[in-house]
Design a protein around this motif. Structure first.
Motif, PDB file in Angstrom:
ATOM      1  N   SER A   8      22.081 -79.800  42.172  1.00 29.42           N
ATOM      2  CA  SER A   8      22.362 -79.203  42.832  1.00 29.42           C
ATOM      3  C   SER A   8      24.519 -80.357  41.891  1.00 29.42           C
ATOM      4  O   SER A   8      25.118 -79.407  41.940  1.00 29.42           O
ATOM      5  CB  SER A   8      22.973 -80.184  44.531  1.00 29.42           C
ATOM      6  N   GLU A   9      23.729 -81.476  41.027  1.00 25.50           N
ATOM      7  CA  GLU A   9      25.687 -81.677  40.413  1.00 25.50           C
ATOM      8  C   GLU A   9      25.648 -80.701  40.166  1.00 25.50           C
ATOM      9  O   GLU A   9      26.990 -80.668  39.763  1.00 25.50           O
ATOM     10  CB  GLU A   9      24.968 -82.970  40.482  1.00 25.50           C
ATOM     11  N   TYR A  10      23.930 -80.378  39.099  1.00 26.91           N
ATOM     12  CA  TYR A  10      24.759 -79.511  37.608  1.00 26.91           C
ATOM     13  C   TYR A  10      24.031 -78.191  37.917  1.00 26.91           C
ATOM     14  O   TYR A  10      23.892 -77.603  37.245  1.00 26.91           O
ATOM     15  CB  TYR A  10      24.205 -79.504  36.680  1.00 26.91           C
ATOM     16  N   ASP A  11      24.805 -77.351  38.880  1.00 21.59           N
ATOM     17  CA  ASP A  11      24.815 -75.723  39.776  1.00 21.59           C
ATOM     18  C   ASP A  11      23.363 -75.036  38.801  1.00 21.59           C
ATOM     19  O   ASP A  11      23.345 -74.437  37.699  1.00 21.59           O
ATOM     20  CB  ASP A  11      25.718 -75.073  38.042  1.00 21.59           C
ATOM     21  N   ASN A  12      22.658 -75.915  39.266  1.00 23.23           N
ATOM     22  CA  ASN A  12      21.069 -75.506  39.063  1.00 23.23           C
ATOM     23  C   ASN A  12      20.430 -75.301  37.396  1.00 23.23           C
ATOM     24  O   ASN A  12      19.481 -75.206  36.871  1.00 23.23           O
ATOM     25  CB  ASN A  12      20.386 -74.455  39.424  1.00 23.23           C
ATOM     26  N   PHE A  13      21.481 -76.616  36.487  1.00 23.91           N
ATOM     27  CA  PHE A  13      20.968 -76.291  35.150  1.00 23.91           C
ATOM     28  C   PHE A  13      20.753 -74.786  34.298  1.00 23.91           C
ATOM     29  O   PHE A  13      20.768 -74.746  33.484  1.00 23.91           O
ATOM     30  CB  PHE A  13      19.931 -77.350  34.383  1.00 23.91           C
ATOM     31  N   GLU A  14      21.786 -73.630  35.204  1.00 23.21           N
ATOM     32  CA  GLU A  14      21.651 -72.788  34.893  1.00 23.21           C
ATOM     33  C   GLU A  14      22.767 -72.636  33.804  1.00 23.21           C
ATOM     34  O   GLU A  14      24.311 -71.656  33.976  1.00 23.21           O
ATOM     35  CB  GLU A  14      21.859 -71.850  35.176  1.00 23.21           C
ATOM     36  N   ASP A  15      23.551 -73.380  32.976  1.00 18.88           N
ATOM     37  CA  ASP A  15      24.888 -73.369  32.427  1.00 18.88           C
ATOM     38  C   ASP A  15      24.430 -72.126  31.345  1.00 18.88           C
ATOM     39  O   ASP A  15      25.457 -71.405  30.341  1.00 18.88           O
ATOM     40  CB  ASP A  15      25.042 -74.881  31.285  1.00 18.88           C
ATOM     41  N   TRP A  16      23.143 -72.067  31.052  1.00 19.11           N
ATOM     42  CA  TRP A  16      23.151 -70.662  29.881  1.00 19.11           C
ATOM     43  C   TRP A  16      22.068 -69.854  30.385  1.00 19.11           C
ATOM     44  O   TRP A  16      21.535 -68.466  29.953  1.00 19.11           O
ATOM     45  CB  TRP A  16      23.172 -70.831  28.909  1.00 19.11           C
ATOM     46  N   LEU A  17      21.134 -70.772  30.959  1.00 17.78           N
ATOM     47  CA  LEU A  17      19.346 -69.979  30.865  1.00 17.78           C
ATOM     48  C   LEU A  17      19.985 -69.891  32.426  1.00 17.78           C
ATOM     49  O   LEU A  17      19.283 -70.770  33.763  1.00 17.78           O
ATOM     50  CB  LEU A  17      18.768 -70.813  30.707  1.00 17.78           C
ATOM     51  N   HIS A  18      19.343 -68.847  33.466  1.00 15.73           N
ATOM     52  CA  HIS A  18      19.498 -68.444  34.850  1.00 15.73           C
ATOM     53  C   HIS A  18      17.432 -68.193  34.826  1.00 15.73           C
ATOM     54  O   HIS A  18      17.224 -68.000  34.481  1.00 15.73           O
ATOM     55  CB  HIS A  18      20.404 -67.175  35.021  1.00 15.73           C
ATOM     56  N   THR A  19      18.032 -68.601  36.276  1.00 23.07           N
ATOM     57  CA  THR A  19      15.967 -68.679  37.446  1.00 23.07           C
ATOM     58  C   THR A  19      16.216 -67.650  38.279  1.00 23.07           C
ATOM     59  O   THR A  19      17.673 -67.281  38.796  1.00 23.07           O
ATOM     60  CB  THR A  19      15.935 -69.037  37.344  1.00 23.07           C
ATOM     61  N   PHE A  20      15.728 -66.059  37.485  1.00 25.13           N
ATOM     62  CA  PHE A  20      15.805 -64.530  38.853  1.00 25.13           C
ATOM     63  C   PHE A  20      14.102 -65.400  40.182  1.00 25.13           C
ATOM     64  O   PHE A  20      13.045 -64.887  39.178  1.00 25.13           O
ATOM     65  CB  PHE A  20      16.097 -63.276  38.490  1.00 25.13           C
ATOM     66  N   ASN A  21      14.628 -65.685  41.022  1.00 21.87           N
ATOM     67  CA  ASN A  21      13.553 -65.158  41.744  1.00 21.87           C
ATOM     68  C   ASN A  21      13.026 -63.499  42.117  1.00 21.87           C
ATOM     69  O   ASN A  21      13.864 -62.841  42.307  1.00 21.87           O
ATOM     70  CB  ASN A  21      13.570 -66.082  43.137  1.00 21.87           C
ATOM     71  N   LEU A  22      11.921 -63.827  41.747  1.00 18.04           N
ATOM     72  CA  LEU A  22      11.495 -62.193  42.255  1.00 18.04           C
ATOM     73  C   LEU A  22      10.704 -61.992  43.620  1.00 18.04           C
ATOM     74  O   LEU A  22       9.347 -63.015  43.813  1.00 18.04           O
ATOM     75  CB  LEU A  22      10.209 -61.664  40.404  1.00 18.04           C
ATOM     76  N   PHE A  23      10.725 -61.017  44.252  1.00 18.87           N
ATOM     77  CA  PHE A  23      10.549 -61.168  45.945  1.00 18.87           C
ATOM     78  C   PHE A  23       9.650 -59.946  45.825  1.00 18.87           C
ATOM     79  O   PHE A  23       9.370 -59.731  44.840  1.00 18.87           O
ATOM     80  CB  PHE A  23      11.508 -60.857  46.335  1.00 18.87           C
ATOM     81  N   ASN A  48      23.657 -68.890  19.048  1.00 18.72           N
ATOM     82  CA  ASN A  48      23.496 -70.842  19.783  1.00 18.72           C
ATOM     83  C   ASN A  48      22.469 -71.261  20.550  1.00 18.72           C
ATOM     84  O   ASN A  48      22.885 -72.027  21.021  1.00 18.72           O
ATOM     85  CB  ASN A  48      24.855 -71.527  19.819  1.00 18.72           C
ATOM     86  N   ILE A  49      22.277 -70.446  20.767  1.00 20.78           N
ATOM     87  CA  ILE A  49      20.844 -70.910  21.962  1.00 20.78           C
ATOM     88  C   ILE A  49      19.578 -71.291  21.364  1.00 20.78           C
ATOM     89  O   ILE A  49      19.014 -70.366  20.365  1.00 20.78           O
ATOM     90  CB  ILE A  49      20.646 -69.591  23.472  1.00 20.78           C
ATOM     91  N   PRO A  50      19.105 -71.959  21.999  1.00 24.15           N
ATOM     92  CA  PRO A  50      17.091 -72.532  21.256  1.00 24.15           C
ATOM     93  C   PRO A  50      16.773 -71.362  20.919  1.00 24.15           C
ATOM     94  O   PRO A  50      16.917 -70.195  21.959  1.00 24.15           O
ATOM     95  CB  PRO A  50      16.837 -73.846  21.398  1.00 24.15           C
ATOM     96  N   HIS A  51      15.285 -70.982  20.184  1.00 23.82           N
ATOM     97  CA  HIS A  51      15.007 -70.179  20.578  1.00 23.82           C
ATOM     98  C   HIS A  51      13.481 -70.578  21.265  1.00 23.82           C
ATOM     99  O   HIS A  51      12.871 -72.024  21.623  1.00 23.82           O
ATOM    100  CB  HIS A  51      13.920 -70.110  18.652  1.00 23.82           C
ATOM    101  N   ASN A  61      14.584 -75.695  32.410  1.00 25.62           N
ATOM    102  CA  ASN A  61      15.743 -75.841  32.419  1.00 25.62           C
ATOM    103  C   ASN A  61      17.194 -76.552  32.036  1.00 25.62           C
ATOM    104  O   ASN A  61      17.710 -77.266  31.703  1.00 25.62           O
ATOM    105  CB  ASN A  61      16.650 -74.783  33.377  1.00 25.62           C
ATOM    106  N   ARG A  62      15.875 -77.894  32.397  1.00 25.94           N
ATOM    107  CA  ARG A  62      17.148 -79.394  31.897  1.00 25.94           C
ATOM    108  C   ARG A  62      16.505 -79.647  31.534  1.00 25.94           C
ATOM    109  O   ARG A  62      17.331 -80.127  30.304  1.00 25.94           O
ATOM    110  CB  ARG A  62      15.991 -81.030  33.167  1.00 25.94           C
ATOM    111  N   TYR A  63      15.737 -79.128  30.337  1.00 26.49           N
ATOM    112  CA  TYR A  63      15.413 -79.195  28.640  1.00 26.49           C
ATOM    113  C   TYR A  63      16.042 -78.820  28.001  1.00 26.49           C
ATOM    114  O   TYR A  63      17.140 -79.307  26.946  1.00 26.49           O
ATOM    115  CB  TYR A  63      13.777 -79.126  28.205  1.00 26.49           C
ATOM    116  N   TYR A  64      16.390 -77.825  28.056  1.00 30.03           N
ATOM    117  CA  TYR A  64      17.483 -76.819  27.506  1.00 30.03           C
ATOM    118  C   TYR A  64      18.691 -76.894  27.647  1.00 30.03           C
ATOM    119  O   TYR A  64      19.991 -75.982  27.480  1.00 30.03           O
ATOM    120  CB  TYR A  64      17.162 -75.208  27.164  1.00 30.03           C
ATOM    121  N   SER A  65      18.971 -77.013  28.904  1.00 27.22           N
ATOM    122  CA  SER A  65      20.770 -77.420  29.636  1.00 27.22           C
ATOM    123  C   SER A  65      21.750 -78.205  28.347  1.00 27.22           C
ATOM    124  O   SER A  65      21.264 -79.252  27.833  1.00 27.22           O
ATOM    125  CB  SER A  65      20.736 -78.586  31.135  1.00 27.22           C
TER     126      SER A  65
END
Length: 1783
Positions: free
Chosen positions: A1202-1217, A1269-1272, A1368-1372
């Protein structure tokens, strides 16, 4: 649709009276009303369509369809009983009982103490409607010596209702003291205090744990009482007198069958109802007497409650009941809300009410044996019919508890009261209600085949069932007669009687058969003939009350509309919202001043009560102040402050709504029923004040004399959920209510152009109202509905999608759009044309005020009927035949309309509506319908060009990363998934994942597609993400889908070249180095979150050699503790950080409360302000102990995400319903279950023109598009290290209210259960453990940390779990792998734990960010890009040698990384995060919290060192030696047997709190006559102590049957008591003192100086801590309470306390008592002190020689004389005989 309709609207009222949940509260919580999303999150175009009323012939429809009251919600009440103090009574064994409603829970018993420490946690779970919950009483009582056999004696109780707790900030009281009072003796005063935490959570609330204040703050009992704000600490006892006079209009309670049976037996038809009134208040019940067989019962009784004032129970429940042999049933219920009938302001008034009638509403008045709506009569849910009215009044007096004649018990009493005069409640007036049904459409098809009529009733007037024809009234029509109270007619004057003859009431429209509109709905064919109803009724004339409420209501309505407009302007980004807001405030202050001039009229009207006068004063004052504030605020509105000012204005709105709610009723509400074939189907309830007429427009009700659209709904529980969402009928009705004599204009609000049709009643009777209206004028229109698209619709199918189509209703016509398959975001792009729409009324009225259009969205199913998905309303833009079709009004703009499903929002619809008049030339004048002609769409017309949005070409790039956590679909595993992205008909597919189990990532990372999208970003269609599984034989299965409703955050805006390039040549010194003299606590906060823009000082690592003690001036109290590095461990750091967090939070609170406008500051801001404040205060407050400077970590009070915006600085998570949406009122909760997996990736969109001038900077990879510049995403091996510190406030899992928690960790296939290390019976366990797990991303990316409850038998229960997305944390970019410590050290407690040193991390970051640097320069400088940092350059190793190093420099840069241009962002510091624990079955309710952190180390880098040791500190062994030397002035208890002297046989008893088993006694000093005792006796108490927490640790079995020992933590307190020893009876307790070993008063030097002040006035006394002093000797007072509960001095003790550590105690052992080793000498006691039967001779000698000397001599002399006489008498006869015989 209009946003304001979220606000629990006036029509959604619970029960009869708006029950506790007033609208303002609802707004405050945005509570379970599913009150729609926060206004800021939804972007709706301006929806003024339905709001602007020009001609004011129509009032706004109400969009909420479902009654919100009465629906059960999940609640959890948690109570922690911490301790009790100052309990009244001698030497008690107290137990605390917590009860809520029927549930009771008890703490354990603590023996012989008046201040027990419990720290026990209880949880109560409920599933009930909010009203029921908030009326429950929570009662804390302390019971003395309760055990299995006896119930114990009550010491005192404290009670409050749950609502009071819920409406506290954060829904809780934290660490507050409840004042106990004795309900049986109100004169007694306070019986003690219980310290507790109480929290009430509804589903979906989140609790903040407040910061733990330091103990000394909380020991101030008076300052922390458990009372809501504004309640005085000293509450007084008061009597509440509720007078109940009489009732009228009761329903006939028995069924007709029963009545006939009774009639047969008794021979006459008696009234079949035996009413009585039952009142509940503050947990007590009172009843009036039962009036047998009586419809108009007269009681004249008063019920008296005795309760504290102000009461902590908000509502008094008054229930009219029918007494019955089998079971009593409620006839109706009314709640009196005490907040509405009292005011606690400085000009406030005590609760008062009436005498006034209150109206009761409930179920329908048809009598069946089983009433299906019975709960409505109990006050649950909105009443659907008038039940009765009751004449009551309420008064209150505060008791003077000192006066002797007061009865001291709080039992409820019932007494008689004198009768009340007829006119006391106001003069009877004749009211006239007129209604005209202009249209009845959308009638549900289930009832479409039978004739339908509408009935209108006000009170019992007009109600078909009660139409009893009284003989007094002549010429009545059969069933429609009113039930008129005959005496009322006698009271009315003669002319009125004559007038009455020709005015029968017509309350029911003639039955009519409905005509079909379309497949779902019917309508009634009224066409030009509109039926009317009219009713005459008699009520007390209390119009003034309603008028005042109406004026305030009107002000509030205007304010609400204005604020909505302003919010719309902000949302749609139109210009100048501040101008509109100024206008709104101007209007508000004008409205307020108008109220002041109008409200004061009719002062002397009869029936005005005290409450009327007081409320008028209150309203005048409040409204005036609102007006003043609005005036001053208007001048302060600037563009920047608009949002804050809106918040303030919303507070005005809440206040106005509260004032407008009138607690004393007058005219009952009007009910409209739809009756089909004699059965009541659906109803609407119209508050009478809304349709009340006044000659002044401001006082008129908002719907009076206007056409209102009303949707009828199903009564009672049936109306919950989907059944209640289908419209039963939509009626357009015109209503007017006023005094009969005001009725000349009652038709003036109707659309013009009609003739009246009256009942033929003979010639020349003009006064009779029409029974129907015939319209001569009608206008013909064409309606064009431009349906463009909808978004975020409800998922109605099991796939998680829907097949939506829309139905549009206007007047009596309806049309349907096409069905679009499988989408939640349909783009219909369709024009629907309604030909020949006939509307009645004049052209000009229709232009300004057309009828509304209803749109319903359905889901098409192949079988069965379509499912309802939502509804919205709109108003068309009207063009008359003679107007030009062109700007500014035409063509109309597309706008978003909010769709509702029940009370929840269910998407938005983009559409436009125009209503075009067909003039004399027919359709030739209409603008042509031209649009792109798609031949393939056949007859479907697309939206024409001028209206459809302007498109331009966009390119959307999609980053496909991977899929996670996919669950099974149709029982089969997902194996070969693919993602399809679609937007506006175009799209792209991802690569196929060949084997989901092996690697769930995509091989191709970036793909793009081009699409035409509207220029206006607000109109962008949603983007759909779908995941399909490719199965064998080319079959595809839909797995789940996600709709990205707003693409705005993914739009790439070209960076302004100038903005970031701070001319690169000049250097900017960011961090300079200054030596600080002494570092205070708050500076470390500055250090922790350096978000300030100022120059941040980074201190040097204490250059002046570690731990030199600063020299102190003599007078200075402060002691600097020196830091012993070897003593410090990780926990020292942790506790120091916790303290910092507490201070930061406190500072933030202080800042918030100080700042005049309480805007929501973000944390950084708050701490910044707080810092400034604290710095200022610091120097003054010298008493605070200066903390030694420790290196700290950052403690986050919530999750890191919640402090770091879900670590979605470049990688976003979309929930599938997938699966149907939930029908629960809080759909977000139901959505949790629908999540079937996650798609990870990102989007980027930009106009195509932009891509050409994309800077081709070096290394631009065209395949990656914007995602440079995003990791593989190849699989990668990681070592995950999880540290779990502790858990707090766990939900108890065992019957005993405790749990035995242990940790379980799951990551991928690895599962660790730490079962053997469970912690027995603890709800706040300290774990202090670390776990290492090896993982491979992307397969194992979700870490689950759970807390289980260990059970000896059966399976272990889950208490709660938390899930962390590690990937997400790892790649943030925030580098969440391993937190950056605040300082670099190579040994000690703060050792650097990242395998990479700061210099290596910095070098890597610079390389990745393509930055110049780092350049290390001389003099401790480093340059990165164009920023220069400074820091120390030396480091000490273990041996104290100094070495040169650049690590400090590098670390300084890392800690200020967010200040680096272009690539900077905040790096995560070394931290501890607090995560909520949730349980899948109890969604949305927190089950506790866990403090932890996670480190991740890639396997291909250097291996990390061993894990930090965070094992909990072992408590340290101590031994406390207490020598009791002497006592003095001990009270004397015994009377001497012989002498009658006062004396005592003194001994002293002592123990450490919590270790009562180890209590030790001295020997007895017998027969002390002066109260002096000599002992020289030693107590020895070994104990285990945690220095950091200042608690003693005890491990003991709870009972004989306990499996294992439980650990308790208890404050270190020494109890000493003085007793009088008795040989045959129990010893007498004389006095006691409790010393908190951490802070207790320093002992007095002599007995004389020792006073009771040392106990009663602790604040003034010098305090000492035995842990610092080690040894202390002095005199302390013993105290006990006398009869008046006052402390009195009962003795003094001279004692010596000596504290040794365990090792010291072993070295220097001592004996207990006076034993070896180190024996104490025998006390020198006076001889008399020994009792006579121990040393009988001494005692006798003492008695004879000293006290009774002369008495003894006298006795001996007398005895000798007696002996001589006796001998003489004995021997005389013998001698005589001898002499005589001459022997």
């Amino acid at each position: 649709m209009k946003r304001s309709k979220h606000r629990g609207h006036k029509e959604d009222r619970n029960g009869d009276e708006p029950a506790i949940l007033e609208t303002e509260d609802l707004d405050r919580q945005g509570m379970f009303m599913g009150g729609g999303p926060d206004p800021d999150t939804i972007s709706l175009a301006s929806v003024t369509a339905v709001t602007t009323n020009v001609s004011n012939k129509r009032s706004k429809p109400d969009i909420k369809m479902e009654p919100s009251a009465g629906r059960p919600v999940d609640y959890q009440v948690s109570v922690t009983v911490i301790e009790a103090r100052q309990l009244v009574g001698l030497n008690m064994d107290p137990v605390v009982c917590v009860e809520i409603g029927e549930d009771k829970k008890y703490t354990s018993m603590k023996e012989s103490t008046n201040c027990p420490y419990y720290n026990e946690y209880f949880v109560f779970d409920f599933h009930v409607p909010p009203d029921v919950m908030f009326d429950k009483i929570l009662k804390l009582s302390v019971i003395h010596s309760k055990n299995l056999l006896r119930s114990g004696t009550l010491v005192g109780t404290f009670k409050l209702d749950v609502g009071t707790i819920y409406f506290q900030q954060e829904h809780q009281f934290y660490h507050k003291w409840a004042v106990l009072s004795d309900p049986d003796d109100i004169t007694a005063g306070c019986k003690g205090y219980v310290k507790c935490d109480i929290a009430v959570v509804a589903k979906g609330d989140n609790i903040k744990t407040p910061h733990k204040a330091n103990e000394s703050d909380e020991d101030d009992i008076e300052g922390n009482l458990l009372l809501p704000e504004g309640v005085p600490a000293e509450r007084q006892w008061a009597r509440y007198y509720l007078k109940i006079y009489r009732a009228e209009g009761l329903p006939r309670m028995n069924t007709s069958i029963m009545a006939n049976v009774k009639k047969a037996f008794i021979g006459e038809n008696k009234d079949l109802v035996d009413p009585y009134v039952q009142v509940q208040f503050a947990g007590q019940k009172g009843k009036t007497s039962v009036q047998k067989s009586c419809y108009e019962p007269i009681w004249n009784e008063q019920i008296v409650f005795t309760e504290m004032f102000p009461p902590l129970c908000k509502r008094m429940k008054i229930q009219l009941r029918d007494s019955d042999k089998v079971n009593d049933v409620a006839i109706g219920t009314h709640f009196i809300d005490l907040r509405k009938i009292a005011n606690d302001g400085d000009k406030g008034f005590l609760p008062t009410l009436g005498p006034a009638w209150v109206n009761m509403y409930g179920s329908t008045r048809t009598y069946t044996l089983m009433d299906e709506y019975q709960e409505l009569n109990e006050g649950l849910g909105e009443g659907v019919s008038f039940r009765a009215r009751l004449l009551i009044s309420l008064g209150m007096e505060i008791l003077d508890t000192a006066s002797p004649e007061i009865t001291s018990s709080t039992e409820v009493q019932v007494e008689g009261v004198p009768n009340i005069s007829e006119t006391a409640t106001g003069k009877m007036e004749e009211f006239f209600l007129f209604g005209s049904f202009l249209e009845a459409t959308m009638i549900d098809r289930k009832i479409g085949d039978k004739p339908i009529s509408f009935e209108v009733a006000i009170g019992n007037y007009g109600n078909e069932v009660d139409g009893v024809v009284k003989p007094k009234t002549k010429g009545r029509k059969g069933g429609d007669g009113d039930e008129e109270e005959s005496e009322l007619i006698q009271n009315s004057s003669e002319e009125e009687m004559d007038d009455d003859d020709d005015l029968t009431s017509v309350a029911v429209t003639p039955p009519m058969k409905p005509v079909i509109t379309d497949r779902n709905y019917f309508h009634l064919p009224y066409f030009e003939r509109k039926p009317c109803i009219y009713i005459k009724s008699w009520w007390q004339d209390q119009k003034r009350r309603l008028y005042n409420a109406n004026i305030i209501d009107n002000i509030a309505h205007k304010l609400e509309d204005g604020l909505n407009d302003v919010q719309e302007i902000i949302k749609t980004e139109k210009a100048y919202p501040e101008r509109r807001l100024r206008g709104v405030l101007e209007e508000l202050s004008h409205g307020c001043s108008q109220f002041l001039s109008l409200a004061n009229k009719d002062q002397n009207q009869s029936g005005r009560t005290k409450l009327d006068r007081e409320r008028l004063k209150l309203c005048m004052a409040e409204v005036e102040s609102i007006g003043q504030q609005a005036k001053t605020m208007r001048t302060q509105v600037k563009k920047s402050t608009v949002r804050d000012k809106i918040k303030l204005a919303q507070n005005f709105l809440l206040k106005l709504r509260f004032l407008a709610d009138e607690p004393q009723h007058s005219v009952p509400d009007v009910f409209i029923w739809m009756i089909s074939n004699g059965k009541r189907i659906a109803y609407a309830r119209v508050p009478s004040k809304d349709i009340l007429f006044s000659n002044l427009e401001e006082e008129t009700g908002k719907d009076c004399g206007k056409v209102k659209t009303i949707f009828l709904r199903i009564p009672g529980k049936k109306g919950f959920g989907p059944a209640g969402w289908t419209v039963q009928a939509k009626i357009e009705i015109y209503l007017w209510l006023g005094l009969n004599r005001q009725r000349k204009d009652y038709l003036s609000g109707l659309p013009n152009g009609f003739e009246e049709n009256k009942l033929s009643k003979g010639p020349g009777l003009p006064s009779s109202p029409p029974i129907s209206l015939t319209y001569m004028m009608k206008q013909i229109f064409q309606l064009r509905v431009h349906m463009y698209q909808a978004r975020s619709l409800f998922a109605a199918d099991s796939t998680g999608l829907s097949d939506p189509f829309a139905r549009v209703f206007f007047s009596t016509q309806s049309q349907v759009t096409e069905v679009l398959a499988e989408t939640l975001c349909p783009t219909w792009d369709q024009l629907l044309v309604f030909e020949n729409v006939e509307l009645f009324g004049t052209a000009s009225e229709l232009r300004d005020d057309p009828p509304i259009i209803v749109l319903e969205i359905y889901d098409q199913d192949t079988v069965g009927k379509a499912d309802f998905m939502g509804r919205t309303f709109a108003k068309p833009v009207v063009k008359m035949a003679d107007e030009h079709y062109g700007p500014p009004r035409f063509p109309p703009q597309l706008e978003y309309y909010q769709i509702y499903r029940g009370n929840c929002t269910a998407g938005e619809m983009l559409a436009a509506f125009e209503l075009l008049q067909i003039g004399p030339n027919g359709k030739a004048d209409l603008p042509p319908i031209d649009g792109p002609t798609d031949m393939d769409r056949g007859p479907i017309l697309p939206v024409p060009l001028g209206i459809r949005p302007v498109l331009s070409k966009y390119r959307i790039e999609v980053l496909f990363w991977g899929l996670r956590d996919l669950k099974r679909v149709n029982l089969a595993q997902v194996d070969r998934p693919r993602v399809d992205i679609e937007c506006a008909g175009k799209g792209v597919q991802s690569a196929l994942i060949p084997n989901y189990k092996k690697n769930p990532n995509f091989s191709t990372l970036v793909k793009w597609f081009e699409v035409d999208l509207p220029e206006n970003e607000l109109l962008h269609p949603p983007l759909n993400i779908r995941v399909v599984d490719c199965r064998a034989f080319g079959r595809y299965t839909l797995v789940g889908s996600h709709a990205v409703t707003s693409l705005r955050k993914f739009i790439h805006r070209a960076s302004d070249k100038q903005a970031n390039n701070w001319s690169t040549t000049e250097e900017i010194v960011v961090v300079s180095l200054e030596q600080e003299p002494n570092f205070k606590k708050m500076d470390t906060v500055v250090k922790l979150d350096s978000c300030s823009d100022a120059v941040v000082k980074v201190e040097d690592d204490e250059k002046d050699g570690k731990g030199k003690k600063k020299k102190r001036k003599k007078g200075d109290e402060i002691e600097e503790e020196e830091l012993d590095e070897s003593m410090l461990d990780w926990w020292s750091k942790y506790f120091a950080s916790i303290e910092t967090l507490t201070e930061a939070l406190k500072a933030q609170e202080a800042a918030l409360s100080d700042s005049e406008d309480k805007d929501d500051m973000d944390l950084a801001d708050g701490t910044k302000r707080g810092k400034g404040k604290k710095e200022k205060k610091k120097p003054v407050d010298l008493s605070e102990r200066r903390k030694p400077k420790l290196d700290e970590l950052k403690v986050y009070p919530k999750e890191l995400e919640s402090e770091y915006d879900n670590f979605e600085d470049w990688l976003h998570t979309f929930n599938l319903f997938r699966g149907k949406g939930g029908d629960d009122e809080d759909q977000n909760m139901a959505d949790e279950d629908r999540i079937i997996g996650k798609f990870k990736g990102s989007l980027c969109m930009y106009k195509v023109s932009m891509s050409d001038d994309m800077s081709r900077d070096m290394g631009f990879d065209s395949n990656m598009g914007m995602f440079q510049n995003i990791p593989h995403n190849d699989p990668i091996n990681i070592l995950v290290r999880v540290y779990v510190i502790r858990a707090t406030d766990l939900h108890p899992a065992d019957i005993n209210g405790k749990a035995d928690p242990y940790i379980a960790i799951k990551l991928g296939k690895t599962e660790i259960k730490d079962k053997e290390n469970y912690i027995s019976k603890q709800l706040n366990p300290l774990f202090g453990k670390s776990f290492d797990i090896e993982a491979t991303f992307p397969m194992d990316s979700t870490l689950t940390v759970s807390i289980f409850d260990w059970d000896l038998v059966g399976t272990d229960d889950l208490i709660g779990e938390t899930k962390i997305d590690l990937e997400n944390r790892y790649y943030s970019k925030h580098r969440a792998t391993c937190g950056v410590a605040s300082n670099y050290a190579i040994h000690g407690y703060n050792v650097w734990r990242d395998p990479m040193k700061p210099t290596q991390i910095l070098a890597k970051l610079c390389k990745e960010g393509k930055l110049d640097g780092p350049h290390y320069g001389p003099g401790g400088r480093v340059k990165v890009a164009n920023r220069v940092f400074m820091a120390a350059t030396e480091i000490e190793d273990e041996n104290g040698l100094k070495k040169q190093t650049d690590e400090h420099l590098a670390l300084t840069v890392l800690r200020h990384w967010e200040e680096i241009p272009r690539v900077g962002c905040k790096l995560i510091p070394e931290h501890v995060e607090t995560r909520p624990l949730l349980h899948p079955d109890k969604q949305g309710i927190e089950q506790g919290r866990i403090e932890m952190w996670v480190d991740m180390f890639p396997k291909d880098m250097t291996a990390p060192g061993p894990a930090l040791d965070i094992a909990p500190r072992k408590p340290k062994k101590f031994e406390l030696r207490v020598i009791v030397w002497n006592t003095d002035e001990v009270v004397l208890e015994d009377d001497d047997i012989f002498t009658g002297e006062k004396s005592s046989d003194i001994f002293v008893r002592g123990w450490l709190k919590g270790q009562q088993e180890d209590k030790q006694d001295t020997d007895v000093h017998y027969h002390s006559i002066t109260g002096e005792g000599n002992f020289n006796w030693r107590f020895v108490y070994p104990f285990d102590y945690l220095m950091a927490e200042e608690k003693i640790v005890i491990s003991k079995k709870e009972s004989m049957f306990a499996w294992d020992e439980t650990e308790y933590k208890i404050p270190a307190r020494l109890n000493l008591q003085v007793w009088d020893a008795d040989h045959f009876s129990a010893d007498d307790f004389l006095g006691a003192i409790e010393l908190d070993l951490n802070r207790f008063p320093r002992g007095a030097k002599t007995a004389k100086q020792c006073t009771i002040e040392m106990v009663t006035n602790e604040a003034e006394m010098p305090m000492v801590s035995i842990f610092k002093q080690k040894r202390i000797k002095g005199w302390w007072p013993f105290v006990a309470r006398d009869e008046n509960d006052e402390f009195e001095l009962t003795g003094k003790v001279e004692a010596e306390l000596h504290l040794l550590t365990g090792e010291e105690a072993e070295k220097f052992p001592v004996g207990e008592g006076r034993n070896e080793p180190e024996p104490l000498e025998k006390p020198n006691r006076p001889d008399t002190s020994l009792l006579w039967f121990l040393t009988p001779f001494k005692a006798i000698k003492h008695l004879i020689c000293n006290q009774y000397k002369w008495l003894a001599i006298k006795i001996v002399t007398v005895l000798l004389l007696l002996a001589i006489v006796a001998l003489f008498l004995y021997s005389m006869p013998g001698y005589m005989v001898k002499k005589m015989m001459g022997a």
